[in-house]
Design a protein around this motif. Structure first.
Motif, PDB file in Angstrom:
ATOM      1  N   LEU A  47       0.869  -1.186   0.000  1.00 41.42           N
ATOM      2  CA  LEU A  47       0.000   0.000   0.000  1.00 41.42           C
ATOM      3  C   LEU A  47       0.902   1.231   0.000  1.00 41.42           C
ATOM      4  CD1 LEU A  47      -2.992   1.016   0.347  1.00 41.42           C
ATOM      5  CD2 LEU A  47      -2.551   1.009   2.823  1.00 41.42           C
ATOM      6  N   THR A  48       0.707   2.101  -0.957  1.00 42.58           N
ATOM      7  CA  THR A  48       1.626   3.233  -1.103  1.00 42.58           C
ATOM      8  C   THR A  48       0.850   4.488  -1.481  1.00 42.58           C
ATOM      9  OG1 THR A  48       3.514   1.854  -1.691  1.00 42.58           O
ATOM     10  CG2 THR A  48       3.561   4.119  -2.498  1.00 42.58           C
ATOM     11  N   THR A  49       1.188   5.579  -0.808  1.00 42.10           N
ATOM     12  CA  THR A  49       0.462   6.830  -1.055  1.00 42.10           C
ATOM     13  C   THR A  49       0.942   7.503  -2.345  1.00 42.10           C
ATOM     14  OG1 THR A  49       2.029   8.113   0.257  1.00 42.10           O
ATOM     15  CG2 THR A  49       0.100   7.246   1.400  1.00 42.10           C
ATOM     16  N   VAL A  50       0.019   8.228  -2.935  1.00 43.02           N
ATOM     17  CA  VAL A  50       0.313   9.015  -4.137  1.00 43.02           C
ATOM     18  C   VAL A  50      -0.301  10.394  -3.923  1.00 43.02           C
ATOM     19  CG1 VAL A  50       0.076   9.159  -6.633  1.00 43.02           C
ATOM     20  CG2 VAL A  50       0.103   6.927  -5.512  1.00 43.02           C
ATOM     21  N   ALA A  51       0.492  11.417  -4.159  1.00 48.18           N
ATOM     22  CA  ALA A  51       0.006  12.786  -3.937  1.00 48.18           C
ATOM     23  C   ALA A  51      -0.862  13.217  -5.110  1.00 48.18           C
ATOM     24  CB  ALA A  51       1.188  13.737  -3.767  1.00 48.18           C
ATOM     25  N   MET A  52      -2.131  13.520  -4.841  1.00 42.78           N
ATOM     26  CA  MET A  52      -3.049  13.860  -5.922  1.00 42.78           C
ATOM     27  C   MET A  52      -2.811  15.251  -6.467  1.00 42.78           C
ATOM     28  SD  MET A  52      -4.396  11.116  -6.297  1.00 42.78           S
ATOM     29  CE  MET A  52      -5.388  11.651  -7.700  1.00 42.78           C
ATOM     30  N   ARG A  53      -2.520  16.211  -5.637  1.00 40.20           N
ATOM     31  CA  ARG A  53      -2.372  17.583  -6.129  1.00 40.20           C
ATOM     32  C   ARG A  53      -1.177  17.700  -7.066  1.00 40.20           C
ATOM     33  NH1 ARG A  53      -1.304  21.520  -2.791  1.00 40.20           N
ATOM     34  NH2 ARG A  53      -2.493  23.209  -3.687  1.00 40.20           N
ATOM     35  N   ARG A  54      -0.137  16.994  -6.738  1.00 40.51           N
ATOM     36  CA  ARG A  54       1.010  17.031  -7.633  1.00 40.51           C
ATOM     37  C   ARG A  54       0.646  16.402  -8.980  1.00 40.51           C
ATOM     38  NH1 ARG A  54       4.305  14.649  -2.820  1.00 40.51           N
ATOM     39  NH2 ARG A  54       4.620  16.535  -1.600  1.00 40.51           N
ATOM     40  N   MET A  55      -0.064  15.288  -8.903  1.00 43.39           N
ATOM     41  CA  MET A  55      -0.424  14.599 -10.115  1.00 43.39           C
ATOM     42  C   MET A  55      -1.331  15.466 -10.980  1.00 43.39           C
ATOM     43  SD  MET A  55      -1.672  10.667 -10.226  1.00 43.39           S
ATOM     44  CE  MET A  55      -3.352  11.161  -9.950  1.00 43.39           C
ATOM     45  N   ASP A  56      -2.285  16.128 -10.308  1.00 43.28           N
ATOM     46  CA  ASP A  56      -3.220  16.949 -11.049  1.00 43.28           C
ATOM     47  C   ASP A  56      -2.491  18.027 -11.823  1.00 43.28           C
ATOM     48  OD1 ASP A  56      -5.163  15.470  -9.895  1.00 43.28           O
ATOM     49  OD2 ASP A  56      -5.643  16.939  -8.352  1.00 43.28           O
ATOM     50  N   SER A  57      -1.602  18.694 -11.147  1.00 42.23           N
ATOM     51  CA  SER A  57      -0.987  19.858 -11.758  1.00 42.23           C
ATOM     52  C   SER A  57      -0.067  19.473 -12.904  1.00 42.23           C
ATOM     53  CB  SER A  57      -0.218  20.648 -10.687  1.00 42.23           C
ATOM     54  OG  SER A  57       0.802  19.829 -10.157  1.00 42.23           O
ATOM     55  N   SER A  58       0.360  18.268 -12.943  1.00 40.86           N
ATOM     56  CA  SER A  58       1.359  17.905 -13.938  1.00 40.86           C
ATOM     57  C   SER A  58       0.859  16.871 -14.936  1.00 40.86           C
ATOM     58  CB  SER A  58       2.582  17.338 -13.241  1.00 40.86           C
ATOM     59  OG  SER A  58       2.275  16.032 -12.771  1.00 40.86           O
ATOM     60  N   GLY A  59      -0.150  16.156 -14.527  1.00 39.47           N
ATOM     61  CA  GLY A  59      -0.570  15.079 -15.393  1.00 39.47           C
ATOM     62  C   GLY A  59       0.334  13.868 -15.312  1.00 39.47           C
ATOM     63  N   GLY A  60       1.337  13.955 -14.445  1.00 36.68           N
ATOM     64  CA  GLY A  60       2.279  12.848 -14.321  1.00 36.68           C
ATOM     65  C   GLY A  60       1.584  11.598 -13.804  1.00 36.68           C
ATOM     66  N   THR A  61       1.801  10.506 -14.391  1.00 39.41           N
ATOM     67  CA  THR A  61       1.162   9.273 -13.931  1.00 39.41           C
ATOM     68  C   THR A  61       2.182   8.153 -13.786  1.00 39.41           C
ATOM     69  OG1 THR A  61       0.699   8.729 -16.223  1.00 39.41           O
ATOM     70  CG2 THR A  61      -1.076   9.810 -14.979  1.00 39.41           C
ATOM     71  N   GLY A  62       3.447   8.526 -13.862  1.00 34.38           N
ATOM     72  CA  GLY A  62       4.488   7.503 -13.789  1.00 34.38           C
ATOM     73  C   GLY A  62       4.438   6.685 -12.516  1.00 34.38           C
ATOM     74  N   VAL A  63       4.163   7.341 -11.403  1.00 37.60           N
ATOM     75  CA  VAL A  63       4.122   6.625 -10.132  1.00 37.60           C
ATOM     76  C   VAL A  63       2.965   5.632 -10.122  1.00 37.60           C
ATOM     77  CG1 VAL A  63       3.719   6.866  -7.660  1.00 37.60           C
ATOM     78  CG2 VAL A  63       5.276   8.430  -8.813  1.00 37.60           C
ATOM     79  N   LEU A  64       1.824   6.072 -10.643  1.00 36.46           N
ATOM     80  CA  LEU A  64       0.670   5.166 -10.659  1.00 36.46           C
ATOM     81  C   LEU A  64       0.948   3.930 -11.522  1.00 36.46           C
ATOM     82  CD1 LEU A  64      -2.334   7.626 -10.859  1.00 36.46           C
ATOM     83  CD2 LEU A  64      -1.842   5.977  -9.028  1.00 36.46           C
ATOM     84  N   GLU A  65       1.557   4.154 -12.643  1.00 34.25           N
ATOM     85  CA  GLU A  65       1.888   3.020 -13.514  1.00 34.25           C
ATOM     86  C   GLU A  65       2.868   2.076 -12.821  1.00 34.25           C
ATOM     87  OE1 GLU A  65       1.342   5.615 -17.630  1.00 34.25           O
ATOM     88  OE2 GLU A  65       3.306   4.763 -17.095  1.00 34.25           O
ATOM     89  N   LEU A  66       3.806   2.680 -12.139  1.00 37.80           N
ATOM     90  CA  LEU A  66       4.779   1.866 -11.398  1.00 37.80           C
ATOM     91  C   LEU A  66       4.088   1.004 -10.350  1.00 37.80           C
ATOM     92  CD1 LEU A  66       7.642   1.059 -10.560  1.00 37.80           C
ATOM     93  CD2 LEU A  66       7.744   3.138  -9.167  1.00 37.80           C
ATOM     94  N   LEU A  67       3.214   1.610  -9.587  1.00 40.57           N
ATOM     95  CA  LEU A  67       2.508   0.862  -8.541  1.00 40.57           C
ATOM     96  C   LEU A  67       1.683  -0.272  -9.166  1.00 40.57           C
ATOM     97  CD1 LEU A  67       1.293   3.712  -6.139  1.00 40.57           C
ATOM     98  CD2 LEU A  67       3.369   2.319  -5.993  1.00 40.57           C
ATOM     99  N   ARG A  68       1.028   0.031 -10.277  1.00 42.37           N
ATOM    100  CA  ARG A  68       0.213  -0.988 -10.931  1.00 42.37           C
ATOM    101  C   ARG A  68       1.091  -2.164 -11.358  1.00 42.37           C
ATOM    102  NH1 ARG A  68      -2.011   2.110 -14.920  1.00 42.37           N
ATOM    103  NH2 ARG A  68      -3.154   3.142 -13.253  1.00 42.37           N
TER     104      ARG A  68
END
Lengths: 253, 253, 253, 253
Positions: free
Chosen positions: C40-61
């Motif tokens: 279980l790992t946290t992901v910061a939503m505000r950072r993701m929103d502002s950048s569109g970055g999804t690399g961390v989410l893909e990594l977790l998946r």
């Protein structure tokens, strides 16, 4: 409250023993000593020998403070014993704060040489107050060879780290028949108060006062801290509890 | 040294605020209060209301100590606000130590109700001194709604655990524009000294004195501890070092 | 040993929750996450929103790690609630680590806004895991409004000061019916072990791993530390004693 | 990770040295030893002598664990040296954990007798691992007379007080050229982890495992704790900060 400190048969009204090292000049030192209320203050013999400086001794005499020669800087038992004897001749006192340092990096006492020197000086008629580490075994040994007090450190000289191991100080106090004087490591007034609350009979410090930004005021702080801790020890503190406990109602209710 | 404590525009010579709960009787309380040197002492309003007892108030009047009504035992903002208003009428003072307790087991403040009550009492013209947890955020909020001081705990009421989180107290002090008064948890004199060294402007305590084996003497210890810590804070302590450092030579060498 | 962590009805084999902030790059983060054994790992939503970055989410998946969106950086309840809802839409999860920060200097939670946001999100069907200070009262309030866990800090985010107030953590654990997850302040493995020994159900950390000199190895250290502390808690430690006690004779004697 | 512990030229894969005292029976001891992963375990020679009991030795042989005879219970150098020689004959090993205890109340080492015994045993060809107090001076002396490791205490035997003076352990580690093995006082897994984080090469413990409510599980906890601390030491922890610091953005942002 009549609660004198008694060491080697002598009474002192103050439980704060001062050192003189680290002061910017004699005027600063004088104000700090007066502010501290001390009645017993160490003087480094080796420094005095090498320079012939006697200003500190004259100052103590003028202030009516008993000088306590120390063997600061001595490395082995032989050097410490010699220095103590020179001090006795020079100052006319058989009291000595015995320091036998192992190295310059830690300035910690050498336990074997310290015990040896203590035994020899006691045999030679000295009233010996040894600066020791906080080992409860060594503290007891020093008492057993006849030392008039034991002076465990709180932490290494000049570190200002306070009392690193209160458990050891409590162990020393619980078995000592002579006064336990916390010596070295004190950084601030609450450290001095804690030492007394743990059951020490007195506190010795130098640089915590002489190198504070305002030495005179810090001397007053230490004086008050020692008194606070002594009073608290005698007054019997409340026990520590895990859960809260409300005050009982006010006494008139 | 002229160093008064100023709260809400009033000056106090003593930085030790006393509570009255826990004393065996009024005679014991009187000796402790005199010994403490306090100029400001809390009185529990709810207890007084339920009994009509006014012995403590008369005692404070006789000793020239300013009474500070508190809302001890109140559970929600409404009850605390009501109690404060009753106190104002009864005692003729708009000062109040605001306590809003969450439960009996911890006696910890309820942060939400406390902030609400504080805001309402400030709006109603009170000089509010809130008893709070050691949360730096809540402390700042309380100041922002107009409290005249903030009173973070060291540890829960009556535990005698001292200051569990010095880091939080330092954070609170570093951002506060009003006096920070350490309230609750003090067990002995070195705790009081430490509170002041961390930058608190005053210390409030009750059972550490009233339930000590010798309350009068412990009151003297706390008085000295607060003074020691205040002086040490002002004097500027030496830094902490990992390695030892010898005193420089005596000043005359 | 079958000893799963259960939050909101879901089981996790690992009791180490990771954060992703502070990593030098995704490759470093990947090695650290794998080494940590986290599920279980946290992901910061505000950072993701502002950048569109999804690399961390893909990594977790890819690693099969459940993402836990957080509201890091949100200042008030409204902003946090909005961010949580956006996360739910974007990630298809109703779980949220709720952060409502009071200011940038301390990054401490705002207790009033946090409680408000928690209540609103619970009402809206979220599984809420709130990052809170170590106030036992607030922790209980958060549980009472329906949070699935409470996540008290050990010390402020990024300080590495460990658990400043173990007493508060013990108080929280002793009254909690939901998992207590130590979140923020962990600096090293013994801190993580201590958290578990105090009774926490899990530990959440990020920079202690991502900013260590060797993140992958520190992740392994934290994994072992959490396991060590959990085992020690379950094993039942020996009591603390003031005086020494020899081992009884060897069992065959 | 290839990170063996090397003492006196021998390699060990485990950094947890176990003692055997305090176990309820041999079956419990066996499960704890296996769970601990230890490769080196102390055996008390004096107890064995007086009873002829050899069950522990047979157990260690069966488990492939190297026995480390100790001189537990010995009071002076002469007795300790004699006991070590008898152990060498009986067990066919020149390794000895040297204990010279000063008294039964504290079970603390006698520094003078310990150093004397260490020197004599080194001269006699032994590989000497001395149990010592946490005095950095004595630790260095023991290394200088040829000891293969130094084994400072965390706190007195059987107290479970953990590491009372981390500063001393750091001082010892910073100057040692031989392995430093934390011996005595460990109460729980975070203590063991801390010892390793301070730079110790290994940890020795007995009653913390044998007298835990579940010795087998506590042995696993200690094993994990030692590994956690070792890894954390090697990984390089983040610095401690007074103020908070947010994670930098996620690496993909």
């Amino acid at each position: 409250m009549d609660d004198p400190l008694i060491i080697g048969g002598r009474e002192f009204g103050s439980r704060l023993v001062m050192g003189t090292g680290g002061a910017a000049n004699l005027a600063v030192l004088e104000r700090a000593l007066v502010s501290s209320g001390t009645e017993l203050t160490t003087v480094a013999m080796r420094r005095m020998d090498s320079s012939g400086g006697t200003g500190v001794l004259e100052l103590l005499r003028r202030l009516g403070i008993e000088p306590l020669p120390n063997t600061a800087g001595c490395r082995g038992a032989a050097e410490a014993v010699l220095t103590a004897r020179l001090a006795r001749e020079a100052l006319g006192t058989s009291w000595v704060k015995l320091e036998v340092i192992a190295d310059d990096r830690t300035l910690l006492p050498d336990p074997v040489e310290l015990l040896d020197a203590a035994e020899r000086l006691v045999d030679d008629g000295f009233t010996v107050l040894p600066y020791t580490n906080d080992d409860p075994v060594l503290a007891l040994r020093l008492e057993q060879v006849g030392c008039a007090a034991v002076m465990p450190l709180g932490s290494p000289i000049g570190t200002g780290l306070g009392i690193r191991n209160p458990h050891n100080i409590e162990l020393i106090v619980s078995r000592a028949s002579v006064p336990v004087i916390l010596d070295a490591g004190i950084g601030t007034a609450s450290d001095a108060a804690l030492a007394m609350e743990l059951g020490c009979s007195a506190v010795l410090l130098a640089t915590a006062v002489t190198r504070a930004q305002d030495p005179e005021r810090m001397a007053a702080a230490m004086r008050a801290g020692v008194e606070a801790g002594r009073l608290a020890r005698l007054a019997g503190r409340i026990p520590r509890r895990f859960w809260a406990e409300a005050s009982s109602p006010d006494p008139d209710v």
